[in-house]
Design a protein around this motif. Structure first.
Motif, PDB file in Angstrom:
ATOM      1  N   CYS A 123       0.953  -1.176   0.041  1.00  0.00           N
ATOM      2  CA  CYS A 123      -0.207  -0.009  -0.180  1.00  0.00           C
ATOM      3  C   CYS A 123       0.869   1.434  -0.058  1.00  0.00           C
ATOM      4  O   CYS A 123       0.529   2.175   0.646  1.00  0.00           O
ATOM      5  CB  CYS A 123      -0.985   0.026   1.260  1.00  0.00           C
ATOM      6  SG  CYS A 123      -2.164  -1.163   1.162  1.00  0.00           S
ATOM      7  N   GLY A 124       1.835   1.227  -0.972  1.00  0.00           N
ATOM      8  CA  GLY A 124       2.912   2.335  -1.095  1.00  0.00           C
ATOM      9  C   GLY A 124       2.416   3.188  -2.023  1.00  0.00           C
ATOM     10  O   GLY A 124       1.447   3.454  -2.367  1.00  0.00           O
ATOM     11  N   MET A 125       3.536   3.840  -2.777  1.00  0.00           N
ATOM     12  CA  MET A 125       3.230   4.724  -3.892  1.00  0.00           C
ATOM     13  C   MET A 125       2.391   4.272  -5.103  1.00  0.00           C
ATOM     14  O   MET A 125       1.454   4.720  -5.441  1.00  0.00           O
ATOM     15  CB  MET A 125       4.632   5.276  -4.334  1.00  0.00           C
ATOM     16  CG  MET A 125       4.378   6.151  -5.318  1.00  0.00           C
ATOM     17  SD  MET A 125       6.044   6.775  -6.175  1.00  0.00           S
ATOM     18  CE  MET A 125       6.506   5.455  -7.230  1.00  0.00           C
ATOM     19  N   MET A 126       2.865   2.925  -5.210  1.00  0.00           N
ATOM     20  CA  MET A 126       2.250   2.086  -6.319  1.00  0.00           C
ATOM     21  C   MET A 126       0.819   1.648  -6.208  1.00  0.00           C
ATOM     22  O   MET A 126       0.225   1.646  -7.029  1.00  0.00           O
ATOM     23  CB  MET A 126       3.096   1.297  -7.273  1.00  0.00           C
ATOM     24  CG  MET A 126       4.290   1.744  -7.966  1.00  0.00           C
ATOM     25  SD  MET A 126       3.859   2.908  -9.137  1.00  0.00           S
ATOM     26  CE  MET A 126       2.981   2.464 -10.173  1.00  0.00           C
TER      27      MET A 126
ATOM     28  N   HIS B 266      11.616  -5.391  -3.812  1.00  0.00           N
ATOM     29  CA  HIS B 266      11.799  -6.568  -4.648  1.00  0.00           C
ATOM     30  C   HIS B 266      12.391  -7.939  -3.973  1.00  0.00           C
ATOM     31  O   HIS B 266      12.112  -8.802  -4.544  1.00  0.00           O
ATOM     32  CB  HIS B 266      13.015  -6.006  -5.648  1.00  0.00           C
ATOM     33  CG  HIS B 266      12.949  -4.694  -6.339  1.00  0.00           C
ATOM     34  ND1 HIS B 266      13.875  -4.060  -7.083  1.00  0.00           N
ATOM     35  CD2 HIS B 266      11.911  -4.079  -6.529  1.00  0.00           C
ATOM     36  CE1 HIS B 266      13.269  -2.801  -7.345  1.00  0.00           C
ATOM     37  NE2 HIS B 266      11.899  -2.990  -7.383  1.00  0.00           N
TER      38      HIS B 266
ATOM     39  N   GLU C 177       4.400  -5.972  -9.765  1.00  0.00           N
ATOM     40  CA  GLU C 177       5.554  -4.914 -10.435  1.00  0.00           C
ATOM     41  C   GLU C 177       6.364  -5.308 -10.707  1.00  0.00           C
ATOM     42  O   GLU C 177       7.175  -6.486 -10.443  1.00  0.00           O
ATOM     43  CB  GLU C 177       5.511  -3.897  -9.082  1.00  0.00           C
ATOM     44  CG  GLU C 177       4.462  -2.878  -9.209  1.00  0.00           C
ATOM     45  CD  GLU C 177       4.683  -1.769 -10.509  1.00  0.00           C
ATOM     46  OE1 GLU C 177       5.677  -1.935 -11.043  1.00  0.00           O
ATOM     47  OE2 GLU C 177       3.610  -1.185 -10.646  1.00  0.00           O
ATOM     48  N   LYS C 178       7.326  -4.765 -11.542  1.00  0.00           N
ATOM     49  CA  LYS C 178       8.769  -5.041 -12.097  1.00  0.00           C
ATOM     50  C   LYS C 178       9.849  -4.764 -10.872  1.00  0.00           C
ATOM     51  O   LYS C 178       9.300  -4.047  -9.914  1.00  0.00           O
ATOM     52  CB  LYS C 178       9.116  -4.294 -13.209  1.00  0.00           C
ATOM     53  CG  LYS C 178       9.066  -2.801 -13.098  1.00  0.00           C
ATOM     54  CD  LYS C 178       9.945  -2.090 -12.222  1.00  0.00           C
ATOM     55  CE  LYS C 178       9.532  -0.726 -11.932  1.00  0.00           C
ATOM     56  NZ  LYS C 178      10.513  -0.136 -10.701  1.00  0.00           N
TER      57      LYS C 178
ATOM     58  N   HIS D  11       9.242  -9.897  -3.845  1.00  0.00           N
ATOM     59  CA  HIS D  11       8.620 -10.656  -5.229  1.00  0.00           C
ATOM     60  C   HIS D  11       8.621 -11.935  -5.316  1.00  0.00           C
ATOM     61  O   HIS D  11       7.545 -12.532  -5.704  1.00  0.00           O
ATOM     62  CB  HIS D  11       9.412 -10.143  -6.445  1.00  0.00           C
ATOM     63  CG  HIS D  11       9.041  -8.566  -6.778  1.00  0.00           C
ATOM     64  ND1 HIS D  11       9.396  -7.779  -8.006  1.00  0.00           N
ATOM     65  CD2 HIS D  11       8.588  -7.515  -5.934  1.00  0.00           C
ATOM     66  CE1 HIS D  11       9.173  -6.575  -7.620  1.00  0.00           C
ATOM     67  NE2 HIS D  11       8.622  -6.497  -6.511  1.00  0.00           N
TER      68      HIS D  11
ATOM     69  N   SER E 203      -0.908  -4.572   3.749  1.00  0.00           N
ATOM     70  CA  SER E 203       0.532  -3.939   3.670  1.00  0.00           C
ATOM     71  C   SER E 203       1.363  -4.066   4.953  1.00  0.00           C
ATOM     72  O   SER E 203       0.397  -4.824   5.760  1.00  0.00           O
ATOM     73  CB  SER E 203       0.117  -2.413   3.723  1.00  0.00           C
ATOM     74  OG  SER E 203       1.340  -1.774   3.003  1.00  0.00           O
TER      75      SER E 203
ATOM     76  N   GLN F 117       4.070   0.725 -17.436  1.00  0.00           N
ATOM     77  CA  GLN F 117       3.247   1.724 -18.123  1.00  0.00           C
ATOM     78  C   GLN F 117       3.381   2.537 -19.206  1.00  0.00           C
ATOM     79  O   GLN F 117       2.730   3.076 -20.079  1.00  0.00           O
ATOM     80  CB  GLN F 117       2.198   2.349 -17.132  1.00  0.00           C
ATOM     81  CG  GLN F 117       2.932   3.461 -16.503  1.00  0.00           C
ATOM     82  CD  GLN F 117       3.967   2.964 -15.307  1.00  0.00           C
ATOM     83  OE1 GLN F 117       4.180   1.837 -15.056  1.00  0.00           O
ATOM     84  NE2 GLN F 117       4.797   3.909 -14.406  1.00  0.00           N
TER      85      GLN F 117
ATOM     86  N   TRP G 171      14.487   1.881   0.665  1.00  0.00           N
ATOM     87  CA  TRP G 171      14.924   0.491   0.229  1.00  0.00           C
ATOM     88  C   TRP G 171      15.435   0.138  -1.135  1.00  0.00           C
ATOM     89  O   TRP G 171      15.976  -0.814  -1.562  1.00  0.00           O
ATOM     90  CB  TRP G 171      13.475  -0.649   0.561  1.00  0.00           C
ATOM     91  CG  TRP G 171      12.577  -0.397  -0.440  1.00  0.00           C
ATOM     92  CD1 TRP G 171      11.353   0.411  -0.149  1.00  0.00           C
ATOM     93  CD2 TRP G 171      12.103  -0.839  -1.513  1.00  0.00           C
ATOM     94  NE1 TRP G 171      10.368   0.445  -1.116  1.00  0.00           N
ATOM     95  CE2 TRP G 171      10.699  -0.341  -2.108  1.00  0.00           C
ATOM     96  CE3 TRP G 171      12.923  -1.573  -2.582  1.00  0.00           C
ATOM     97  CZ2 TRP G 171      10.305  -0.569  -3.184  1.00  0.00           C
ATOM     98  CZ3 TRP G 171      12.347  -1.812  -3.864  1.00  0.00           C
ATOM     99  CH2 TRP G 171      11.194  -1.520  -4.201  1.00  0.00           C
ATOM    100  N   LYS G 172      15.023   1.180  -1.964  1.00  0.00           N
ATOM    101  CA  LYS G 172      15.615   1.167  -3.289  1.00  0.00           C
ATOM    102  C   LYS G 172      16.915   1.625  -3.433  1.00  0.00           C
ATOM    103  O   LYS G 172      17.523   1.231  -4.584  1.00  0.00           O
ATOM    104  CB  LYS G 172      14.733   2.327  -4.151  1.00  0.00           C
ATOM    105  CG  LYS G 172      13.152   1.734  -4.356  1.00  0.00           C
ATOM    106  CD  LYS G 172      12.418   2.990  -5.086  1.00  0.00           C
ATOM    107  CE  LYS G 172      10.966   2.408  -4.901  1.00  0.00           C
ATOM    108  NZ  LYS G 172      10.086   3.565  -5.450  1.00  0.00           N
TER     109      LYS G 172
END
Ligand SMILES: NC(=O)c1ccc[n+]([C@@H]2O[C@H](COP(=O)([O-])OP(=O)(O)OC[C@H]3O[C@@H](n4cnc5c(N)ncnc54)[C@H](O)[C@@H]3O)[C@@H](O)[C@H]2O)c1
Length: 382
Positions: free
Chosen positions: A13-16, A85, A105-106, A88, A44, A135, A178-179
């Motif tokens: 339930c974050g940005m995306m 990630h 998501e990728k 995933h 989430s 997208q 985290w990214k």
């Protein structure tokens, strides 16, 4: 028209996650589509991140911190999953094995091994629709280039360049998240985060790199954490990949770049295809504009520049002169997923969401890029 409803569970339930819920909430923006998503459950890590959904999405009847509850719920038909990630593999495999359709998501796994597990689960469950979210090819200019690729309008390909550039990491004070950590984002760094978006269209048309020469850079090695202490920022910031593409018909170079630090570029995705019969370029920096150059031997070489109409895969209420944006592209991609889920190959238009095979090919490219950087040599892909 009675619309076929698809009941979705949303994990992350974050940005995306919020973008996705917002797209579902304005589904009436789309014209002539006989399918409709309904978000009935969310999950989430923290209850706090689900509050926004409970407040804004009245169809949500289940909010939980345990994603398995969504997978066990017979009222959930499909899952959109947008989590870090490192999660995933487990989340996607469990979703597919639970028989839920998945728009994940990728990059579809933190690394090649995780991706292989997801792809294997998809292969073992052919009745489940599994697609990877990306997208950008739904932006009108990109969509048109995709159509021209499909129609073989470019002639012999001279070269292809595609990139996705960000710039906010130029600020060394930007806090770590985290990214920016290998443990959660993966060793691919910026390639894992940004790379699938630029490979999706080329891969769709069979332009898979045969080998790759990679230049990877780390520019900011430490970032402040929540308490202001400097901690390692260990992911690659920028990557430039020079690839050889060899299809049955031709061989050409393709240059791919994913950059977290490209000064001035907030979120610039682009593709440029140069061919002997047609060249074309689309870039999200100016989402209305595209340029192209049709060519006949001996003829004039003049680039045309035009504002493209607000026309993507599915018609909307928006007038053709108006600008297209990030959330419009999410809506279009989401529509393509729902359309394909209900109609299969009979879906309304040809750009279906990215497949597990395409995601797997992107992992082969990124894995080869890491090898190329390590050895300083050209690395073969897959
Ligand atoms: N398509 C795009 O343009 C785009 C843009 C950004 C990110 N992404 C992708 O979307 C995914 C998520 O990115 P984001 O930017 O939304 O991240 P984010 O950090 O904003 O959100 C991640 C969410 O995952 C949740 N989460 C973490 N652990 C969890 C657990 N164990 N169970 C349930 N939920 C958990 C967190 O609570 C958070 O709400 C990534 O795969 C990323 O690559 C895609």
């Amino acid at each position: 028209m009675t619309k076929r409803q698809i009941h979705f569970g949303l994990i992350g339930c974050g940005m995306m996650g919020r973008e996705f819920a917002s797209a579902a909430a304005r589904w009436f923006h789309l014209l002539d589509l006989d399918v409709e998503p309904r978000i009935v459950a969310v999950c989430s890590r923290t209850p706090a991140s689900m509050e926004w959904f409970e407040r804004n999405v009245p169809t949500v009847r289940l909010a939980t911190t345990d994603y398995r509850q969504l997978l066990e719920d017979p009222g959930v038909e499909a899952i959109y999953c947008a989590v870090p990630h490192n999660l995933h593999e487990q989340f996607y495999v469990d979703t597919i094995q639970a028989g839920k359709h998945l728009l994940g998501e990728k990059p579809f796994g933190i690394d090649l091994e995780a991706n292989r597990a997801i792809v294997a689960a998809a292969r073992q469950n052919p009745n489940v629709l599994v697609r990877c979210a990306s997208q950008f090819p739904f932006f009108p200019g990109a969509y048109r280039i995709g159509q021209w690729m499909r129609e073989g309008r470019f002639g012999r390909i001279i070269e292809v360049e595609a990139g996705f550039w960000h710039s906010s990491d130029l600020n060394p004070h930007k806090p770590i998240n985290w990214k920016r950590r290998i443990a959660t984002n993966g060793e691919y760094g910026c390639m894992g985060d940004l790379g699938f978006h630029i490979l999706y269209l080329p891969l769709r048309f069979g332009w898979k790199p045969k080998d790759v020469r990679a230049l990877l850079s780390k520019i900011v090695n430490e970032r402040p954490d929540r308490d202001g202490n400097l901690v390692p920022c260990d992911t690659w910031d920028n990557a430039i990949l020079a690839c050889d593409v060899e299809t049955e018909a031709q061989k050409f170079p393709m240059v791919l770049s994913t950059k977290r630090i490209s000064p001035g570029h907030a979120n610039t995705w682009f593709i440029r295809v140069l061919g002997t019969a047609l060249s074309a370029e689309a870039m999200t920096r100016n989402p209305k504009q595209m340029t192209w150059l049709p060519y006949t031997p001996g003829g004039e070489q003049a680039w045309r520049v035009a504002d493209v109409p607000h026309q993507s895969a599915y018609s909307t209420i928006t007038g053709s002169i108006h600008e297209f944006g990030f959330s419009d592209a999410i809506l279009q991609m989401f529509a393509a997923f729902c359309d394909e889920l209900v109609h299969g190959p009979e879906m309304k238009q040809p750009l279906y969401c990215a497949t597990p095979k395409e995601a797997a090919q992107s992992h082969q490219v990124f894995t080869a890029a890491l090898e190329s950087h390590r050895t300083g040599q050209t690395a073969s892909v897959g």
